[in-house]
Motif scaffolding. Sequence first.
Motif, PDB file in Angstrom:
ATOM      1  N   GLU A 113       0.881  -1.253   0.135  1.00 28.42           N
ATOM      2  CA  GLU A 113       0.199   0.002  -0.076  1.00 28.42           C
ATOM      3  C   GLU A 113       0.957   1.566  -0.157  1.00 28.42           C
ATOM      4  OE1 GLU A 113      -3.342   2.155   2.851  1.00 28.42           O
ATOM      5  OE2 GLU A 113      -2.346   0.184   3.372  1.00 28.42           O
ATOM      6  N   THR A 114       1.881   1.209   0.762  1.00 27.11           N
ATOM      7  CA  THR A 114       2.830   2.310   1.061  1.00 27.11           C
ATOM      8  C   THR A 114       3.618   2.619  -0.513  1.00 27.11           C
ATOM      9  OG1 THR A 114       3.097   2.189   3.319  1.00 27.11           O
ATOM     10  CG2 THR A 114       4.792   3.256   2.175  1.00 27.11           C
ATOM     11  N   LYS A 115       4.017   1.342  -0.904  1.00 24.71           N
ATOM     12  CA  LYS A 115       4.664   1.501  -2.176  1.00 24.71           C
ATOM     13  C   LYS A 115       3.768   2.151  -3.007  1.00 24.71           C
ATOM     14  CE  LYS A 115       7.407  -2.624  -1.575  1.00 24.71           C
ATOM     15  NZ  LYS A 115       7.712  -4.031  -2.047  1.00 24.71           N
ATOM     16  N   ALA A 116       2.447   1.767  -3.407  1.00 20.57           N
ATOM     17  CA  ALA A 116       1.775   2.231  -4.379  1.00 20.57           C
ATOM     18  C   ALA A 116       1.561   3.724  -4.308  1.00 20.57           C
ATOM     19  CB  ALA A 116       0.422   1.162  -4.332  1.00 20.57           C
ATOM     20  N   LYS A 117       1.347   4.116  -3.016  1.00 22.66           N
ATOM     21  CA  LYS A 117       1.057   5.581  -2.704  1.00 22.66           C
ATOM     22  C   LYS A 117       2.349   6.375  -2.990  1.00 22.66           C
ATOM     23  CE  LYS A 117      -0.018   8.685   1.006  1.00 22.66           C
ATOM     24  NZ  LYS A 117      -1.334   9.103   0.504  1.00 22.66           N
ATOM     25  N   VAL A 118       3.433   5.876  -2.649  1.00 24.64           N
ATOM     26  CA  VAL A 118       4.671   6.703  -2.894  1.00 24.64           C
ATOM     27  C   VAL A 118       4.834   6.864  -4.475  1.00 24.64           C
ATOM     28  CG1 VAL A 118       7.288   6.784  -2.606  1.00 24.64           C
ATOM     29  CG2 VAL A 118       5.689   6.400  -0.907  1.00 24.64           C
ATOM     30  N   LEU A 119       4.754   5.706  -5.342  1.00 25.08           N
ATOM     31  CA  LEU A 119       5.085   5.930  -6.612  1.00 25.08           C
ATOM     32  C   LEU A 119       4.086   6.661  -7.315  1.00 25.08           C
ATOM     33  CD1 LEU A 119       5.973   2.080  -7.313  1.00 25.08           C
ATOM     34  CD2 LEU A 119       7.418   3.995  -7.293  1.00 25.08           C
ATOM     35  N   ALA A 120       2.752   6.407  -6.920  1.00 26.91           N
ATOM     36  CA  ALA A 120       1.740   7.409  -7.581  1.00 26.91           C
ATOM     37  C   ALA A 120       2.097   9.127  -7.236  1.00 26.91           C
ATOM     38  CB  ALA A 120       0.523   7.380  -6.835  1.00 26.91           C
ATOM     39  N   LEU A 121       2.487   9.339  -5.966  1.00 28.33           N
ATOM     40  CA  LEU A 121       3.128  10.687  -5.816  1.00 28.33           C
ATOM     41  C   LEU A 121       4.367  10.924  -6.723  1.00 28.33           C
ATOM     42  CD1 LEU A 121       2.948  10.696  -1.782  1.00 28.33           C
ATOM     43  CD2 LEU A 121       1.443  12.040  -3.406  1.00 28.33           C
ATOM     44  N   LYS A 122       5.202  10.178  -6.686  1.00 33.25           N
ATOM     45  CA  LYS A 122       6.299  10.186  -7.644  1.00 33.25           C
ATOM     46  C   LYS A 122       5.935  10.688  -9.032  1.00 33.25           C
ATOM     47  CE  LYS A 122      10.451   8.043  -9.575  1.00 33.25           C
ATOM     48  NZ  LYS A 122      11.244   6.632  -9.737  1.00 33.25           N
ATOM     49  N   ASP A 123       4.893   9.716  -9.736  1.00 30.83           N
ATOM     50  CA  ASP A 123       4.554  10.193 -11.051  1.00 30.83           C
ATOM     51  C   ASP A 123       3.837  11.820 -10.913  1.00 30.83           C
ATOM     52  OD1 ASP A 123       5.138   7.809 -11.633  1.00 30.83           O
ATOM     53  OD2 ASP A 123       3.173   7.041 -11.654  1.00 30.83           O
ATOM     54  N   LYS A 124       3.330  12.124 -10.003  1.00 33.06           N
ATOM     55  CA  LYS A 124       2.664  13.525  -9.877  1.00 33.06           C
ATOM     56  C   LYS A 124       3.898  14.270  -9.735  1.00 33.06           C
ATOM     57  CE  LYS A 124      -1.834  12.462  -7.796  1.00 33.06           C
ATOM     58  NZ  LYS A 124      -2.635  13.007  -6.693  1.00 33.06           N
ATOM     59  N   ILE A 125       4.807  14.063  -9.379  1.00 35.45           N
ATOM     60  CA  ILE A 125       5.937  15.055  -9.049  1.00 35.45           C
ATOM     61  C   ILE A 125       6.914  15.170 -10.253  1.00 35.45           C
ATOM     62  CG2 ILE A 125       8.431  15.528  -8.003  1.00 35.45           C
ATOM     63  CD1 ILE A 125       6.952  14.264  -5.207  1.00 35.45           C
ATOM     64  N   VAL A 126       7.039  13.977 -11.033  1.00 38.64           N
ATOM     65  CA  VAL A 126       7.740  14.073 -12.304  1.00 38.64           C
ATOM     66  C   VAL A 126       7.152  14.726 -13.482  1.00 38.64           C
ATOM     67  CG1 VAL A 126       8.777  12.268 -14.050  1.00 38.64           C
ATOM     68  CG2 VAL A 126       9.022  12.035 -11.671  1.00 38.64           C
ATOM     69  N   SER A 127       5.873  14.475 -13.425  1.00 39.08           N
ATOM     70  CA  SER A 127       5.133  15.134 -14.295  1.00 39.08           C
ATOM     71  C   SER A 127       4.513  16.651 -14.286  1.00 39.08           C
ATOM     72  CB  SER A 127       3.534  14.401 -14.536  1.00 39.08           C
ATOM     73  OG  SER A 127       2.736  14.886 -13.250  1.00 39.08           O
ATOM     74  N   GLY A 128       5.038  17.128 -12.958  1.00 41.66           N
ATOM     75  CA  GLY A 128       4.764  18.665 -12.852  1.00 41.66           C
ATOM     76  C   GLY A 128       3.496  18.972 -12.053  1.00 41.66           C
ATOM     77  N   GLU A 129       2.670  18.086 -11.771  1.00 46.36           N
ATOM     78  CA  GLU A 129       1.380  17.925 -11.166  1.00 46.36           C
ATOM     79  C   GLU A 129       1.508  18.493  -9.881  1.00 46.36           C
ATOM     80  OE1 GLU A 129      -2.716  15.311 -10.247  1.00 46.36           O
ATOM     81  OE2 GLU A 129      -1.307  14.621 -11.963  1.00 46.36           O
ATOM     82  N   MET A 130       2.633  17.983  -9.327  1.00 51.38           N
ATOM     83  CA  MET A 130       2.835  18.360  -7.608  1.00 51.38           C
ATOM     84  C   MET A 130       3.975  19.033  -7.517  1.00 51.38           C
ATOM     85  SD  MET A 130       2.755  15.626  -4.687  1.00 51.38           S
ATOM     86  CE  MET A 130       3.440  15.828  -3.176  1.00 51.38           C
ATOM     87  N   GLU A 131       3.954  19.936  -6.617  1.00 50.40           N
ATOM     88  CA  GLU A 131       5.304  20.696  -6.355  1.00 50.40           C
ATOM     89  C   GLU A 131       5.292  20.740  -4.622  1.00 50.40           C
ATOM     90  OE1 GLU A 131       8.064  22.597  -5.229  1.00 50.40           O
ATOM     91  OE2 GLU A 131       8.108  22.562  -7.547  1.00 50.40           O
ATOM     92  N   ILE A 132       6.453  19.974  -4.352  1.00 54.58           N
ATOM     93  CA  ILE A 132       6.471  20.011  -2.584  1.00 54.58           C
ATOM     94  C   ILE A 132       6.460  21.332  -1.929  1.00 54.58           C
ATOM     95  CG2 ILE A 132       7.212  17.554  -3.063  1.00 54.58           C
ATOM     96  CD1 ILE A 132       9.945  18.786  -1.953  1.00 54.58           C
ATOM     97  N   TRP A 133       7.117  22.493  -2.428  1.00 52.47           N
ATOM     98  CA  TRP A 133       7.228  23.586  -1.765  1.00 52.47           C
ATOM     99  C   TRP A 133       6.256  24.503  -2.108  1.00 52.47           C
ATOM    100  CZ3 TRP A 133      10.447  22.565   1.569  1.00 52.47           C
ATOM    101  CH2 TRP A 133      11.792  21.664   1.316  1.00 52.47           C
ATOM    102  N   THR A 134       4.770  24.171  -2.366  1.00 51.49           N
ATOM    103  CA  THR A 134       3.828  25.060  -2.376  1.00 51.49           C
ATOM    104  C   THR A 134       3.174  25.164  -0.877  1.00 51.49           C
ATOM    105  OG1 THR A 134       3.241  24.302  -4.625  1.00 51.49           O
ATOM    106  CG2 THR A 134       1.710  25.098  -3.442  1.00 51.49           C
ATOM    107  N   GLY A 135       2.681  26.343  -0.594  1.00 52.54           N
ATOM    108  CA  GLY A 135       2.248  26.656   0.725  1.00 52.54           C
ATOM    109  C   GLY A 135       0.948  25.711   0.833  1.00 52.54           C
ATOM    110  N   PRO A 136       0.501  25.842   2.192  1.00 53.93           N
ATOM    111  CA  PRO A 136       1.135  26.558   3.220  1.00 53.93           C
ATOM    112  C   PRO A 136       2.436  25.851   3.652  1.00 53.93           C
ATOM    113  CG  PRO A 136      -0.906  25.479   4.083  1.00 53.93           C
ATOM    114  CD  PRO A 136      -0.774  25.142   2.464  1.00 53.93           C
TER     115      PRO A 136
END
Length: 355
Positions: free
Chosen positions: A296-319
Motif C-alpha cells: 500500500e505504501t509503495k503504491a502511494k509513494v509511486l503515485a506521488l512520484k508520478d505526480k512530481i515528475v509530471s509537474g502536477e505536484m510541487e512539494i514547496w507549495t504553501g502553506p
Amino acid sequence: MKLHTTLAALFIMATMSAAPASADDKKIGFVYVGPAADYGYNTSMDLGRQYLEKNMKGIDTSTFENIPESAEVEQVMERLIQSGHGIIFATSYGYLDYAISLGKKYPDVKFLHAGGLKTSDNVGTYWADSDDGMYLAGVVAGSKSESGKLGFIGAFQIPQLFRSINAFTLGAQSVNPDATVTVVWTGGWWEPQKEAEATNAFADEGIDVIAEQVDSPITIAQTAEKRGVYIIGKDVNVMDRAPEAWLTGVSWNWGPMMENMVKEIHTGTWTPSHVRSDLAGGAAVLDPFGKSVSEETKAKVLALKDKIVSGEMEIWTGPIIAQDGTEIVGSGNALDMEKIESMDFLVKGVIGSTN
C-alpha cells in the motif's frame, strides 16, 4: 593523482613556484572533501567522474581527496591548474568562494562547483535537487513509524540540509500530521563516532525511523540495524549494508549532468550558470523499497512520484509554516529557486536548531 591531504600538501609546496601549464580542457580535476571510497556523497561524485571516463574519449581525470573547506582547497586547485587541468569540479559546499577567487587569477580555467548561488566569468554551479525524493522518503517513514517520532542526523546547518530535513518532514506529515523530526547536528561531514552515538540516542528515545545527510551513511545504517530501528538512506544506495533496517533512500546520479557540462566546454558553448536537475531529470533517484515497506505504501509513494515528475505536484507549495509558527509561504504559492537554495528555517514539527 589520488592524493590525501598530507601528500597533497607536499606536492603543492613543491610546485607552487612553477609556471602553470596551459589550460587543457581534456584534463579534468576533481576535489573531494572526504575519501572517494566513503560509500556516500564523495563516492557519488566519484561515480560521476568514472562515468565521464567511460563515456568521453580522450579525457584524463585526477582526484584529490580529504581536502577541507578551507584555504587548503585553494592551494589544491592551484596545484591542478599548474599541472594543466582546464576543468575543475569543486565538489563540496564550502569550496565556492575559493573557486571564484582562483577563477579571477586563471580566466582560462573552468570551475564547476557543487551547489551555491554565486557565479563568475569562469565559475558555474551544478546541483541535483533531492528534495522531491526526500519528501517521498518522508511519506515512507511516516507510514512505517509506529511512534510518530522520527530522527535526522545532519552534518552542518546549511541550506542543503535544511531542505532535506524540511522535505522529509513535510512528507512524513502528509500521512501523519502529528509526526515530529528530531535533528542532531554532528558538525562534520564524516564523524562515525558521533553518528553512532546519535543513532543510539534516537533509539533510546523511542525514535523508530532515522534519516540522515552526512557524507557516509554506513555507520548510521549499520548501527540502526543493530538497534532494530529503520533508516532512510542518502547519496548512495546502502540497502545491502542494512537490509532489515532499510526503508528507501535518495541517491545521486551525477554522471550525465557532468558530461553535458564538459561537452559544452569542449564545444565552446558553455556559459557560467546554475545548472540544476532533479528527480524528474534523473540526477536524483528514489532508491528501491525495503522488504518491510507495505504494498500500500509503495503504491502511494509511486503515485506521488508520478505526480512530481509530471509537474502536477510541487512539494514547496504553501502553506509552509516554520517552527515558530511564521508562515513562510501561503496556500497556493510556491518557493522560488533562490528561496529554496538559501533556505534558513526548519518547518513546524522539527525539533532542533538552525544555528
